[in-house]
Design a protein around this motif. Structure first.
Motif, mmCIF file in Angstrom:
data_model
loop_
_atom_site.group_PDB
_atom_site.id
_atom_site.type_symbol
_atom_site.label_atom_id
_atom_site.label_comp_id
_atom_site.label_asym_id
_atom_site.label_seq_id
_atom_site.Cartn_x
_atom_site.Cartn_y
_atom_site.Cartn_z
ATOM 1 N N VAL A 1 0.618 -1.135 -0.058
ATOM 2 C CA VAL A 1 -0.200 0.101 -0.187
ATOM 3 C C VAL A 1 0.791 1.199 -0.067
ATOM 4 O O VAL A 1 2.089 1.363 0.625
ATOM 5 C CB VAL A 1 -0.776 0.002 1.114
ATOM 6 N N THR A 2 0.459 2.311 -0.662
ATOM 7 C CA THR A 2 1.206 3.597 -0.736
ATOM 8 C C THR A 2 0.903 4.284 0.667
ATOM 9 O O THR A 2 0.153 4.352 1.108
ATOM 10 C CB THR A 2 0.542 4.468 -1.609
ATOM 11 N N PRO A 3 2.203 4.498 1.271
ATOM 12 C CA PRO A 3 2.133 5.113 2.689
ATOM 13 C C PRO A 3 1.495 6.526 2.682
ATOM 14 O O PRO A 3 1.306 7.243 1.471
ATOM 15 C CB PRO A 3 3.639 5.185 2.978
ATOM 16 N N GLU A 4 1.160 6.906 3.590
ATOM 17 C CA GLU A 4 0.537 8.186 4.096
ATOM 18 C C GLU A 4 1.135 9.353 3.281
ATOM 19 O O GLU A 4 0.565 10.122 2.739
ATOM 20 C CB GLU A 4 0.109 8.280 5.312
ATOM 21 N N ARG B 1 1.671 13.571 -0.815
ATOM 22 C CA ARG B 1 2.398 14.239 -1.817
ATOM 23 C C ARG B 1 1.642 14.085 -3.083
ATOM 24 O O ARG B 1 1.980 14.957 -4.117
ATOM 25 C CB ARG B 1 3.725 13.338 -1.936
ATOM 26 N N ILE B 2 0.916 13.199 -3.323
ATOM 27 C CA ILE B 2 0.008 12.937 -4.660
ATOM 28 C C ILE B 2 -0.981 13.953 -4.615
ATOM 29 O O ILE B 2 -1.292 14.497 -5.673
ATOM 30 C CB ILE B 2 -0.674 11.569 -4.727
ATOM 31 N N GLU B 3 -1.564 14.276 -3.421
ATOM 32 C CA GLU B 3 -2.533 15.124 -3.433
ATOM 33 C C GLU B 3 -1.908 16.644 -3.692
ATOM 34 O O GLU B 3 -2.406 17.654 -4.525
ATOM 35 C CB GLU B 3 -3.260 15.192 -1.771
ATOM 36 N N LYS B 4 -0.957 17.011 -3.064
ATOM 37 C CA LYS B 4 -0.354 18.071 -3.393
ATOM 38 C C LYS B 4 0.261 18.101 -4.841
ATOM 39 O O LYS B 4 0.064 19.229 -5.613
ATOM 40 C CB LYS B 4 1.107 18.169 -2.691
ATOM 41 N N LEU B 5 0.731 17.237 -5.498
ATOM 42 C CA LEU B 5 0.990 17.235 -6.914
ATOM 43 C C LEU B 5 -0.119 17.358 -7.645
ATOM 44 O O LEU B 5 0.034 18.060 -8.789
ATOM 45 C CB LEU B 5 1.914 15.947 -7.317
ATOM 46 N N LEU B 6 -1.378 16.867 -7.462
ATOM 47 C CA LEU B 6 -2.444 17.024 -8.234
ATOM 48 C C LEU B 6 -3.204 18.269 -7.968
ATOM 49 O O LEU B 6 -4.044 18.740 -8.648
ATOM 50 C CB LEU B 6 -3.381 15.718 -8.115
ATOM 51 N N GLY B 7 -2.878 19.049 -6.779
ATOM 52 C CA GLY B 7 -3.382 20.371 -6.492
ATOM 53 C C GLY B 7 -4.829 20.076 -5.834
ATOM 54 O O GLY B 7 -5.594 20.931 -5.579
ATOM 55 N N MET B 8 -4.731 18.762 -5.113
ATOM 56 C CA MET B 8 -6.046 18.551 -4.640
ATOM 57 C C MET B 8 -6.212 18.810 -3.198
ATOM 58 O O MET B 8 -5.062 18.976 -2.261
ATOM 59 C CB MET B 8 -6.243 16.974 -4.704
ATOM 60 N N PRO B 9 -7.183 19.170 -2.645
ATOM 61 C CA PRO B 9 -7.237 19.609 -1.013
ATOM 62 C C PRO B 9 -6.886 18.389 -0.159
ATOM 63 O O PRO B 9 -6.687 17.155 -0.518
ATOM 64 C CB PRO B 9 -8.920 19.708 -0.847
ATOM 65 N N SER C 1 -8.127 14.487 0.731
ATOM 66 C CA SER C 1 -8.965 13.933 -0.367
ATOM 67 C C SER C 1 -9.024 12.822 -0.452
ATOM 68 O O SER C 1 -10.051 12.068 -0.642
ATOM 69 C CB SER C 1 -8.797 14.787 -1.556
ATOM 70 N N ILE C 2 -7.710 12.065 -0.502
ATOM 71 C CA ILE C 2 -7.614 10.704 -0.826
ATOM 72 C C ILE C 2 -7.515 9.934 0.515
ATOM 73 O O ILE C 2 -6.846 10.243 1.499
ATOM 74 C CB ILE C 2 -6.565 10.392 -1.377
ATOM 75 N N GLY C 3 -8.675 8.999 0.698
ATOM 76 C CA GLY C 3 -8.816 8.290 2.120
ATOM 77 C C GLY C 3 -8.632 6.851 1.809
ATOM 78 O O GLY C 3 -8.627 6.012 2.655
ATOM 79 N N ALA C 4 -8.387 6.282 0.583
ATOM 80 C CA ALA C 4 -8.697 4.874 0.222
ATOM 81 C C ALA C 4 -7.157 4.371 0.254
ATOM 82 O O ALA C 4 -6.591 5.109 -0.563
ATOM 83 C CB ALA C 4 -9.596 4.701 -1.156
ATOM 84 N N ASN D 1 -11.549 2.032 -3.919
ATOM 85 C CA ASN D 1 -12.179 3.320 -4.140
ATOM 86 C C ASN D 1 -13.493 3.575 -3.128
ATOM 87 O O ASN D 1 -14.245 2.505 -3.283
ATOM 88 C CB ASN D 1 -12.602 3.412 -5.623
ATOM 89 N N TRP D 2 -13.379 4.224 -2.373
ATOM 90 C CA TRP D 2 -14.718 4.658 -1.482
ATOM 91 C C TRP D 2 -15.445 5.498 -2.138
ATOM 92 O O TRP D 2 -16.736 5.788 -1.621
ATOM 93 C CB TRP D 2 -14.237 4.922 -0.057
ATOM 94 N N ALA D 3 -15.108 6.080 -3.246
ATOM 95 C CA ALA D 3 -15.950 7.078 -4.301
ATOM 96 C C ALA D 3 -16.774 8.003 -3.609
ATOM 97 O O ALA D 3 -17.563 8.087 -2.722
ATOM 98 C CB ALA D 3 -16.993 6.069 -5.046
ATOM 99 N N TYR D 4 -16.393 9.219 -3.945
ATOM 100 C CA TYR D 4 -17.082 10.556 -3.443
ATOM 101 C C TYR D 4 -18.422 10.624 -3.990
ATOM 102 O O TYR D 4 -18.764 9.875 -5.387
ATOM 103 C CB TYR D 4 -16.327 11.494 -4.049
ATOM 104 N N ALA D 5 -19.568 11.107 -3.380
ATOM 105 C CA ALA D 5 -20.463 11.474 -4.010
ATOM 106 C C ALA D 5 -20.204 12.394 -5.243
ATOM 107 O O ALA D 5 -19.348 13.089 -5.321
ATOM 108 C CB ALA D 5 -21.632 12.199 -3.017
#
Length: 156
Positions: free
Chosen positions: A32-35, A40-48, A51-54, A132-136
């Protein structure tokens, strides 16, 4: 005969039956990708932030970079994909969305992946997936909007 890689949408029932188990991933190792890499993925993508919890699973024959020894993760895959393969919004949609995608390919490694730290080509990664726990739909749109506006505060 060589088949080309193809990404196809599948029914969620089929996805769960075949792909939800980490044991379904090819390769000798699964991890599993570590926390810290997820952030870093969120930052790279410009996500809040948060955002990623799965869990972001990876599998392969050798889990570590042959040059620097760093554990290879979704971060390496995402950073490599952003170099002309996929855009940020598409990657965010795959990670957070409710549609299920699988890659169909010959049993070779994932092409074009480089270590995010030392830029060494990585040839041993075999597969990657998100439990994937999928956002609404509305929440996913809010994340995309925050990405577009450069907002990185946590998702409520």
């Amino acid at each position: 005969m060589t088949r080309q890689r193809e990404t196809v949408e599948v029914d969620p029932v089929l996805f769960r039956a075949v792909y939800d188990s980490p044991a379904a991933l090819p390769g000798r190792h699964r991890w599993v990708t570590p926390e810290h890499d997820v952030r870093r993925i969120e930052k790279l993508l410009g996500m809040p932030t948060a955002s990623i919890g799965a869990p972001l699973w990876v599998s392969g024959d050798e889990p570590d970079c042959p040059k620097c020894g760093r554990r290879q993760t979704w971060l390496d895959i995402v950073s490599s994909a952003l170099k002309g393969v996929h855009d940020k919004a598409m990657i965010a949609t795959v990670i957070l969305g409710d549609r299920k995608y699988v890659n169909t390919e010959v049993p070779d490694g994932i092409a074009g992946v480089h270590c995010v730290d030392c830029h060494t080509p990585i040839e041993g990664l075999r597969s990657f997936k998100c439990h994937n726990w999928a956002y609404a739909f509305e929440a996913l749109e809010a994340v995309r909007e925050r990405m577009a506006n450069g907002v990185s505060r946590p998702v409520p």
